[in-house]
Write an enzyme that holds these catalytic residues in place. Sequence first.
Site, PDB file in Angstrom:
ATOM      1  N   THR A 192     -10.175  -6.726  -6.594  1.00  0.00           N
ATOM      2  CA  THR A 192     -11.058  -6.951  -6.895  1.00  0.00           C
ATOM      3  C   THR A 192     -12.160  -5.344  -7.322  1.00  0.00           C
ATOM      4  OG1 THR A 192     -12.175  -8.495  -6.337  1.00  0.00           O
ATOM      5  CG2 THR A 192     -13.577  -7.769  -7.322  1.00  0.00           C
ATOM      6  N   GLU A 193     -12.054  -4.811  -5.946  1.00  0.00           N
ATOM      7  CA  GLU A 193     -12.470  -3.102  -5.700  1.00  0.00           C
ATOM      8  C   GLU A 193     -11.538  -2.089  -6.507  1.00  0.00           C
ATOM      9  OE1 GLU A 193     -11.145  -4.889  -3.170  1.00  0.00           O
ATOM     10  OE2 GLU A 193     -13.739  -5.327  -2.798  1.00  0.00           O
ATOM     11  N   ARG A 201       0.071   9.344  -9.687  1.00  0.00           N
ATOM     12  CA  ARG A 201      -0.129   8.122  -8.568  1.00  0.00           C
ATOM     13  C   ARG A 201       1.243   6.684  -9.801  1.00  0.00           C
ATOM     14  NH1 ARG A 201      -3.576   7.169  -5.261  1.00  0.00           N
ATOM     15  NH2 ARG A 201      -3.986   4.768  -5.992  1.00  0.00           N
ATOM     16  N   ASP A 209       0.880  -1.247  -0.152  1.00  0.00           N
ATOM     17  CA  ASP A 209       0.284  -0.469  -0.222  1.00  0.00           C
ATOM     18  C   ASP A 209       0.563   1.242   0.420  1.00  0.00           C
ATOM     19  OD1 ASP A 209      -2.504   1.391  -0.218  1.00  0.00           O
ATOM     20  OD2 ASP A 209      -2.858   1.191   1.974  1.00  0.00           O
ATOM     21  N   GLY A 220       0.235   5.198  -4.312  1.00  0.00           N
ATOM     22  CA  GLY A 220      -0.617   6.641  -4.498  1.00  0.00           C
ATOM     23  C   GLY A 220       0.274   7.993  -3.863  1.00  0.00           C
ATOM     24  N   ARG A 221       0.215   7.640  -2.252  1.00  0.00           N
ATOM     25  CA  ARG A 221       0.357   8.866  -1.395  1.00  0.00           C
ATOM     26  C   ARG A 221       2.156   9.020  -1.390  1.00  0.00           C
ATOM     27  NH1 ARG A 221      -1.511   5.809   3.025  1.00  0.00           N
ATOM     28  NH2 ARG A 221      -2.153   4.422   1.717  1.00  0.00           N
ATOM     29  N   HIS A 270       3.507   3.171  -8.986  1.00  0.00           N
ATOM     30  CA  HIS A 270       3.079   2.140  -8.987  1.00  0.00           C
ATOM     31  C   HIS A 270       4.514   1.847  -9.720  1.00  0.00           C
ATOM     32  CE1 HIS A 270      -0.572   2.351  -7.541  1.00  0.00           C
ATOM     33  NE2 HIS A 270      -1.080   2.773  -8.794  1.00  0.00           N
ATOM     34  N   ARG A 285     -11.610   1.901 -10.294  1.00  0.00           N
ATOM     35  CA  ARG A 285     -10.401   3.294 -10.151  1.00  0.00           C
ATOM     36  C   ARG A 285     -10.000   3.776 -11.578  1.00  0.00           C
ATOM     37  NH1 ARG A 285      -5.338   2.351  -6.540  1.00  0.00           N
ATOM     38  NH2 ARG A 285      -6.134   1.735  -4.697  1.00  0.00           N
ATOM     39  N   ARG A 308      -5.398  -2.355   8.587  1.00  0.00           N
ATOM     40  CA  ARG A 308      -6.347  -3.020   8.045  1.00  0.00           C
ATOM     41  C   ARG A 308      -6.409  -3.606   6.903  1.00  0.00           C
ATOM     42  NH1 ARG A 308      -8.017   2.444   6.661  1.00  0.00           N
ATOM     43  NH2 ARG A 308      -7.643   2.437   4.490  1.00  0.00           N
ATOM     44  N   LEU A 331      11.704 -20.507  -4.571  1.00  0.00           N
ATOM     45  CA  LEU A 331      10.390 -19.764  -3.702  1.00  0.00           C
ATOM     46  C   LEU A 331       8.654 -20.098  -4.828  1.00  0.00           C
ATOM     47  CD1 LEU A 331       8.996 -17.390  -1.885  1.00  0.00           C
ATOM     48  CD2 LEU A 331      10.288 -15.841  -3.399  1.00  0.00           C
TER      49      LEU A 331
HETATM   50  C1  FPP Z   1      -1.329   0.730  -3.583  1.00  0.00           C
HETATM   51  O1  FPP Z   1      -1.098   1.602  -3.320  1.00  0.00           O
HETATM   52  C2  FPP Z   1      -0.930  -0.229  -4.551  1.00  0.00           C
HETATM   53  C3  FPP Z   1      -1.610  -1.384  -6.081  1.00  0.00           C
HETATM   54  C4  FPP Z   1      -2.889  -1.253  -5.581  1.00  0.00           C
HETATM   55  C5  FPP Z   1      -1.040  -1.994  -6.983  1.00  0.00           C
HETATM   56  C6  FPP Z   1       0.309  -2.374  -6.198  1.00  0.00           C
HETATM   57  C7  FPP Z   1       0.921  -3.026  -7.771  1.00  0.00           C
HETATM   58  C8  FPP Z   1       2.365  -2.600  -8.420  1.00  0.00           C
HETATM   59  C9  FPP Z   1       3.329  -2.361  -7.016  1.00  0.00           C
HETATM   60  C10 FPP Z   1       3.134  -2.888  -9.356  1.00  0.00           C
HETATM   61  C11 FPP Z   1       2.999  -3.906  -9.996  1.00  0.00           C
HETATM   62  C12 FPP Z   1       3.212  -5.787  -8.911  1.00  0.00           C
HETATM   63  C13 FPP Z   1       4.037  -7.151  -9.744  1.00  0.00           C
HETATM   64  C14 FPP Z   1       3.823  -7.839  -8.684  1.00  0.00           C
HETATM   65  C15 FPP Z   1       4.319  -6.350 -11.385  1.00  0.00           C
HETATM   66  P1  FPP Z   1      -2.020   2.397  -3.713  1.00  0.00           P
HETATM   67  O2  FPP Z   1      -2.446   3.175  -5.300  1.00  0.00           O
HETATM   68  O3  FPP Z   1      -3.545   2.113  -2.933  1.00  0.00           O
HETATM   69  O4  FPP Z   1      -1.677   3.826  -2.788  1.00  0.00           O
HETATM   70  P2  FPP Z   1      -2.588   5.170  -1.961  1.00  0.00           P
HETATM   71  O5  FPP Z   1      -2.921   3.487  -1.593  1.00  0.00           O
HETATM   72  O6  FPP Z   1      -0.969   5.679  -1.462  1.00  0.00           O
HETATM   73  O7  FPP Z   1      -3.050   5.767  -2.845  1.00  0.00           O
END
Ligand code: FPP
Length: 241
Positions: free
Chosen positions: A68-69, A35, A22, A25-26, A39, A73, A196, A133
Site C-alpha cells: 500500500t505504501e 531502480r 527487498d 533498488g539498491r 525490478h 513512490r 523488519r 503450487l
Molecule cells: C523491493 O525492492 C521490491 C519491490 C517493491 C517490488 C517487487 C517487484 C518485483 C520483483 C517485480 C514484479 C513482480 C512480480 C510478481 C512479477 P525495493 O525497490 O524496495 O528495493 P530497495 O529497498 O533497495 O530500494
Amino acid sequence: MSSFKEKIDSYHLPRHIAIIMDGNGRWAKERGYDRIFGHQNGVISVREVTEAAAETGIKYLTLYAFSTENWARPEHEVNALMELLVDTIEKETPTLNKNNVRLKAIGDLSRLPAGAAKKLQRCIAETSVNDGLTLVLALSYSSRWEINNAIKLLCNDVKNSKISISDITDETISNYLTTREIPDPDLMIRTSGEIRISNFLLWQIAYTELYFTNTHWPDFRKENFYEAIVEYQSRERRFGK
Ligand code: FPP
C-alpha cells in the site's frame, strides 16, 4: 559442491512460504542503473523461486510484490512496476498452467489500474483449476489495511445479526482477512538485510519462522531458496507450547 537442495527433508516441507522481496533498488544502484532495472531483474528471481517452490512440492508461495505504501513512490516507478507485473503475469500464464500453478492475489485490488486488474483477474481465472503450487501475489497490500478492512466487514455482519460478538474466535477473524483459505505461513523470508516485517501478514505470522538474508532480491536464486528451507528444517517449532 553439495547443494542445499539435497539437504531438504521432503517429508517436513513448509506448507506456505512468504517472501518480502527487498533490495531491487539498491541492487540496481550498486551497478549504476535506475531502480527499474532492479525490478526487471527481480522478475527473474520471481520466476526462479516459483519454479523452485513448484519443483520442491511447496503448496503456497506468497510474494510481497507491491505494498500500500508503494503507491507513494514516484509515478514513473509505480507505472513501471505495474507494467512489469501485468506483462509478467500475462506472459507467464501458459507456463503457470503447464506447471499446475494457480495464481491468487491479496490486497486492496480496487486500487489497481483497471487494465492491470482485468489482466490479473484473467490469469487468476485461467489458472483456477490448477492444484499444484498456489502462487499468491500481495498487491496493494498492507496488513493494517487488511485488518482494518476485516474489522469493518465483521462489524457490519455483527450489526446485521449475521454473527454475535461472543461467537468471534481467532478463526472467525482469519476468515475476514484476504488470506482466508490460505494457511498461515510456516516460513517468511526477507532479502536485502532489513530485519523488519514492514506491514506484511501481521496476523498470519504469529508462529511463523523468520529468515533474513543479506542477498538482494535480484541475486536470489533457487539455491538461496533451498538454503532457507534447510535452515527452517533445523528449527524446532513449539507453537508456544
Ligand atoms: C523491493 O525492492 C521490491 C519491490 C517493491 C517490488 C517487487 C517487484 C518485483 C520483483 C517485480 C514484479 C513482480 C512480480 C510478481 C512479477 P525495493 O525497490 O524496495 O528495493 P530497495 O529497498 O533497495 O530500494
